[in-house]
Motif scaffolding. Sequence first.
Motif, short mmCIF file in Angstrom:
data_model
loop_
_atom_site.label_atom_id
_atom_site.label_comp_id
_atom_site.label_asym_id
_atom_site.label_seq_id
_atom_site.Cartn_x
_atom_site.Cartn_y
_atom_site.Cartn_z
N ASP A 38 1.43 3.32 -2.45
CA ASP A 38 0.73 4.41 -3.13
C ASP A 38 -0.34 5.02 -2.21
O ASP A 38 -0.47 6.24 -2.11
N GLU A 39 -1.09 4.14 -1.58
CA GLU A 39 -2.17 4.58 -0.69
C GLU A 39 -1.61 5.39 0.47
O GLU A 39 -2.16 6.45 0.83
N ALA A 40 -0.52 4.91 1.08
CA ALA A 40 0.08 5.63 2.20
C ALA A 40 0.63 6.98 1.75
O ALA A 40 0.54 7.97 2.49
N VAL A 43 -6.51 11.13 5.81
CA VAL A 43 -7.31 9.91 5.70
C VAL A 43 -8.57 10.06 6.53
O VAL A 43 -8.53 10.60 7.63
N ARG A 55 0.81 -1.22 0.00
CA ARG A 55 0.00 0.00 0.00
C ARG A 55 0.85 1.27 0.00
O ARG A 55 0.44 2.30 0.55
N ALA A 80 -11.98 5.09 5.56
CA ALA A 80 -10.80 4.53 4.91
C ALA A 80 -9.87 3.89 5.93
O ALA A 80 -9.29 2.82 5.68
N ARG A 104 -11.21 0.50 6.86
CA ARG A 104 -10.95 -0.51 5.82
C ARG A 104 -9.49 -0.96 5.85
O ARG A 104 -9.19 -2.15 5.72
N THR A 105 -8.60 0.01 6.02
CA THR A 105 -7.18 -0.32 6.07
C THR A 105 -6.87 -1.22 7.27
O THR A 105 -6.11 -2.19 7.15
N GLN A 123 -0.58 8.87 -0.67
CA GLN A 123 -1.73 9.76 -0.82
C GLN A 123 -2.26 10.22 0.54
O GLN A 123 -2.67 11.37 0.70
N GLU A 124 -2.24 9.33 1.51
CA GLU A 124 -2.70 9.70 2.84
C GLU A 124 -1.82 10.79 3.44
O GLU A 124 -2.31 11.70 4.12
N ARG A 162 -7.96 -4.79 6.52
CA ARG A 162 -7.07 -5.46 5.58
C ARG A 162 -5.74 -5.81 6.24
O ARG A 162 -5.17 -6.87 6.01
#
Length: 254
Positions: free
Chosen positions: A217-219, A227, A215, A231, A234-235, A221-222, A238
């Motif tokens: 990319d996701e981190a 965040v 993750r 979200a 959900r993280t 963006q956060e 997962r």
Amino acid sequence: MSHIPPLDPNVAARKGFRESEERLKRFWKAVDVAEGPGGWSVTLDGRTPKTPAHAPLTLPTEAAARLVAEEWAAQGEFIDPATMPATRLASTAIDRVSQVREAVADEVAAFAGTDLVCYLAEHPSSLAKEQAACWTPWRDWAALELNVVLEPVEGIIHRQQDPAAVARARELALRLDDFALTGLAMATPLLGSAVLAFALQRGVLSGEAAFEASRLDEAFQERQWGVDAEAAERTAARRAEAILLERWFRVIAT
């Protein structure tokens, strides 16, 4: 279309262990495990519970059976399938993956063909550098330890990988027993990467580390935009799934 049911606790909670809206009450007092001809079984008041397909809930090792037994022992007045991920993994291995091994291996191999760790961002450069630093060692590991040689590419345009590498990933998946293959098949889409899933399965990456690598990319963006609570929830779910898979791989090999 996936050949195995998802581990997503929300989906599993809606489905339960049978296609019904009925809430099942706890019907046992004592939970234990017992060794038998087929392996180690969970016992509820001395009797072995069944999978959704009515097979005995029997696992390959005592440690795996005890992991599943912990979930049954932790149930309250009503059974909550969302709190029983190891039980779902065991049932999936017994009922489903054992019947469709070739198709499940195909799905793992397909992820190798489009593996997350091969797709580096074109920009910003800071993200690209972070991805290269994290993912390059795992591509190198896959080439050296798995003989799965994957080539990186910049951008999101699909690049076909060497068919031999994809075939090798499939071969390695098929070498696993039903329980390990089930875990691998759950880990691969969770992480978006056959490479990271194999590293988790082989114990060279922890569940936490594999999830964080998946993750980036996701981190990123956060860190840029923050965040929200949904979200974050959900993280967390997962991440918990990845950590459970780490434990799953460990106990089925113990």
